[in-house]
Design an enzyme around this catalytic site. Structure first.
Site, PDB file in Angstrom:
ATOM      1  N   HIS A 111       0.816  -1.219   0.000  1.00  0.00           N
ATOM      2  CA  HIS A 111       0.000   0.000   0.000  1.00  0.00           C
ATOM      3  C   HIS A 111       0.852   1.273   0.000  1.00  0.00           C
ATOM      4  CE1 HIS A 111      -2.494  -3.169   1.966  1.00  0.00           C
ATOM      5  NE2 HIS A 111      -3.440  -2.670   1.187  1.00  0.00           N
ATOM      6  N   ASP A 140      34.080 -31.285  15.719  1.00  0.00           N
ATOM      7  CA  ASP A 140      34.188 -32.618  15.143  1.00  0.00           C
ATOM      8  C   ASP A 140      35.369 -32.730  14.180  1.00  0.00           C
ATOM      9  OD1 ASP A 140      33.936 -35.063  13.951  1.00  0.00           O
ATOM     10  OD2 ASP A 140      31.804 -34.896  13.536  1.00  0.00           O
ATOM     11  N   HIS A 181      35.553 -36.312  11.829  1.00  0.00           N
ATOM     12  CA  HIS A 181      35.039 -36.599  10.486  1.00  0.00           C
ATOM     13  C   HIS A 181      35.996 -36.157   9.386  1.00  0.00           C
ATOM     14  CE1 HIS A 181      34.026 -32.341  10.080  1.00  0.00           C
ATOM     15  NE2 HIS A 181      33.640 -32.547   8.845  1.00  0.00           N
ATOM     16  N   HIS A 203      36.107 -36.239   4.509  1.00  0.00           N
ATOM     17  CA  HIS A 203      36.792 -35.375   3.539  1.00  0.00           C
ATOM     18  C   HIS A 203      38.049 -36.038   2.975  1.00  0.00           C
ATOM     19  CE1 HIS A 203      34.050 -32.199   4.640  1.00  0.00           C
ATOM     20  NE2 HIS A 203      34.476 -32.177   5.882  1.00  0.00           N
ATOM     21  N   ASP A 255      30.125 -32.715   3.127  1.00  0.00           N
ATOM     22  CA  ASP A 255      29.353 -32.715   4.374  1.00  0.00           C
ATOM     23  C   ASP A 255      27.854 -32.849   4.146  1.00  0.00           C
ATOM     24  OD1 ASP A 255      31.395 -32.469   6.299  1.00  0.00           O
ATOM     25  OD2 ASP A 255      31.598 -30.336   5.872  1.00  0.00           O
TER      26      ASP A 255
END
Lengths: 177, 450
Positions: free
Chosen positions: B105, B207, B210, B215, B366
């Site tokens: 508006h 972490d 991992h 990776h 990931d």
């Protein structure tokens, strides 16, 4: 040729078909994960480039504009080789089992340039991926290429890509566009 | 469904989490209120909005906000929603505006959020509208720490400095190492994942386990330095050369201690190594020998609770925006020291897009893991199973020279445990008085829930 491109591409049918076949062949190599063969299609000084999309209002300038650009891809051949080498380690778990991958090529236009043996080639690629339990992703990229005669082949020297998504809709871009 | 008891969903003493915390809508709604509604959340980097009227559109939880530089150089933030019928006011990612005009508006708001213009104010509203009552809803507190602008919806929240606590000692390894500080470059890489927002935070906050596995592919091809505390395939490690640090009110650090490994995942890191060598004395004089020699230049993951992560060296900065219990958007920028040469900045930018971000080779490893950790919870049996971060419990120690609670090595789960401890503390506390404040092993033990 500099300045805006004309509405119609001025190359002859034979030249056009040559590039159509090159782009279709390239798509097939990528779909089949024949990455070493694909790298052979690139000049040694290839620049593979995809800037980050940013959405700003037409009447404003992009205030995030920095003299240096953030990109999704800004690779030379050695970096593309690195990405291929990663796939070949067989440690890329997200590519196992093999994902369904289709490069659908369209909107091909071929323009001569001021340089002998060099063409500007426009195309669009729709990358369709079907992964995991049938999850579908579709990404559309507009490509502006420079292809150049090198020896007895025509090779890709520059690929400037526009990623037509404000937010990347997939968990990885383990693909080439 | 009956109300879930948050006290039963996480157990710090055993490192247990119920998988319901990654799935249930009611847990998610409570997070929006208790965590995203109260914690200090990252809004923007000062370098993104330098001139009056510069704005950046972002999220605080699922609430969309505009962060705007004011005429007096202060920064305000407000909900990006019109106070008339609720339309979104600004759709651009960023820009510079003298006013924000609603497309519905035509109500217009000044850069300070005040309602300045109402079409047909006289003819249609008969001048009965008290415009002073219809300004945009302000974010209660906005404050900066060394270039990083944070905001909280909670007027009762402690100051940003107190909220960051001892974490500032580690944040300064990036934010205050060089005299001119840091800047973000370019726009954010935005990726949408079907992932619960806590999982990527956990993945990066502590972490290291991992890395050598998830990776392995990219580490095989992109490593240019040996990191003793990591190995491809997690075959053998030397834990004495790295550490994780937490406590610190839920913030955490994961770091090597070699002063170089931040650039280990650059195929050709020489330019960065030269930069570290040329400036290490400067940094040591500013931060002391310990931080200058052992931390600056190292591979460091810095996490500010709840959803901000910074990795100097790899030089990215990231925020996770929740979009429901099973979805989030990850925004990643390259962040650099202002003093770096354009050549080094460009090298960093290019490496960020090869490692982290939409086409980053690390990030691309990931995604599927974090997605599955989320979507497997659709199974009723599956989500009523507990999962654990219980590696090396009880091996925490203190260090007289460094703040926080320390565990040796990059591979551990101490930081994740404290992330979930803080999550539980925020989820259960009715006011900030009930949120424990701890920055050492003793304080953390004294304030631990039974």
């Amino acid at each position: 040729m500099s300045g805006p491109l004309p509405a119609l591409n001025p190359v002859d049918a034979e030249t056009y078909l040559t590039f159509q076949n090159l782009l279709f062949g390239e798509a097939r190599l990528l779909d089949n994960e024949q990455y070493e063969d694909w790298l052979e299609m690139l000049t040694d000084d290839v620049h593979y480039y995809m800037p980050m999309p940013s959405r700003y209002n037409r009447d404003e300038k992009d205030s995030s504009k920095h003299p240096l650009e953030a990109n999704i891809f800004n690779d030379k051949k050695k970096h593309l080789q690195l990405r291929v080498d990663r796939f070949r380690t067989n440690f890329v778990w997200s590519e196992n089992p093999q994902n369904q991958l289709c490069h659908l090529i369209s909107n091909i236009e071929v323009f001569p340039t001021d340089l002998e043996g060099e063409w500007k080639v426009l195309s669009m690629v729709t990358v369709y991926r079907n992964r995991l339990d049938g999850e579908e992703r579709r990404m559309i990229v507009s490509r502006t290429d420079t292809w150049r005669v090198e020896g007895d082949k025509v090779k890709l020297a520059l690929r400037n890509m526009v990623f037509n998504h404000a937010v990347v809709p997939d968990s990885n871009l383990n693909v080439f566009f | 469904m009956s109300k879930l008891d948050i006290n039963d969903l996480v157990d710090n003493k055993t490192g247990r989490q119920s998988r319901l915390i990654f799935h249930e809508q009611q847990v998610y709604e409570q997070e929006q209120e208790q965590i995203f509604g109260r914690c200090w959340l990252f809004l923007a980097h000062e370098s993104q909005i330098t001139k009056p009227g510069d704005y950046f559109r972002t999220f605080m939880g699922e609430d969309e906000v505009l962060v705007v530089r004011q005429k007096d150089q202060s920064i305000k933030a407000f909900l990006n929603t019109c106070t008339h019928r609720g339309n979104r006011i600004c759709k651009a990612d960023n820009g510079n505006a003298r006013r924000f005009v609603c497309n519905y508006h035509g109500w217009s708001f000044g850069p300070d959020g005040s309602l300045t213009g109402v079409p047909l104010e006289e003819d249609a509203y008969h001048n009965q509208l008290d415009k002073s009552k219809f300004g945009l809803k302000q974010v209660a507190q906005v404050s900066s720490y060394k270039g990083m602008v944070f905001g909280t919806f909670d007027p009762e929240a402690p100051s940003l400095e107190d909220y960051l606590g001892e974490m500032k000692w580690y944040l300064d390894v990036w934010l205050d190492a060089m005299p001119e500080g840091t800047e973000l470059i370019g726009s954010a890489q935005k990726v949408e994942y079907p992932v619960n927002w806590k999982l990527p935070v956990e993945n990066v906050c502590g972490d290291g386990y991992h890395l050598g596995w998830a990776h392995a592919g990219v580490m095989t091809v992109a490593s240019s330095m040996n990191i003793d505390s990591l190995s491809v395939g997690n075959t053998d490690i030397d834990s004495s050369t790295a550490m994780s640090v937490t406590g610190m009110n839920g913030h955490s650090v994961l770091s090597t201690l070699d002063g170089y490994a931040g650039y280990a995942f650059y195929p050709e890191p020489q330019l960065a190594v030269d930069y570290l060598d040329a400036n290490r004395d400067t940094v040591s004089s500013r931060l002391g020998e310990l931080r200058g020699n052992k931390f600056w230049g190292s591979q460091i993951n810095l996490t500010v609770f709840p959803n901000v992560q910074m990795l100097p060296g790899l030089n990215w900065f990231r925020v996770y925006h929740p979009k429901g219990p099973g979805k989030m958007e990850m925004w990643t920028w390259a962040m650099v020291d202002k003093e770096m040469s354009d050549e080094l900045k460009q090298m960093i930018l290019d490496n960020v897009c090869r490692t982290f971000g939409a086409a980053g080779m690390f990030d691309n490893d990931d995604g599927d893991n974090l997605i599955a950790c989320t979507t497997q919870n659709r199974g009723w049996q599956t989500r009523h199973q507990d999962i654990y971060t219980n590696m090396a419990m009880g091996k925490e120690r203190s260090d007289p020279d460094m703040p926080g609670i320390i565990s040796d090595g990059l591979i551990g789960e101490q930081n994740q445990r404290f992330f979930y401890r803080r999550w539980q503390e925020m989820m259960t506390a009715e006011s900030w008085d009930q949120v424990p404040d701890y920055n050492s092993l003793e304080e953390a033990r004294a304030t631990e829930k039974d």
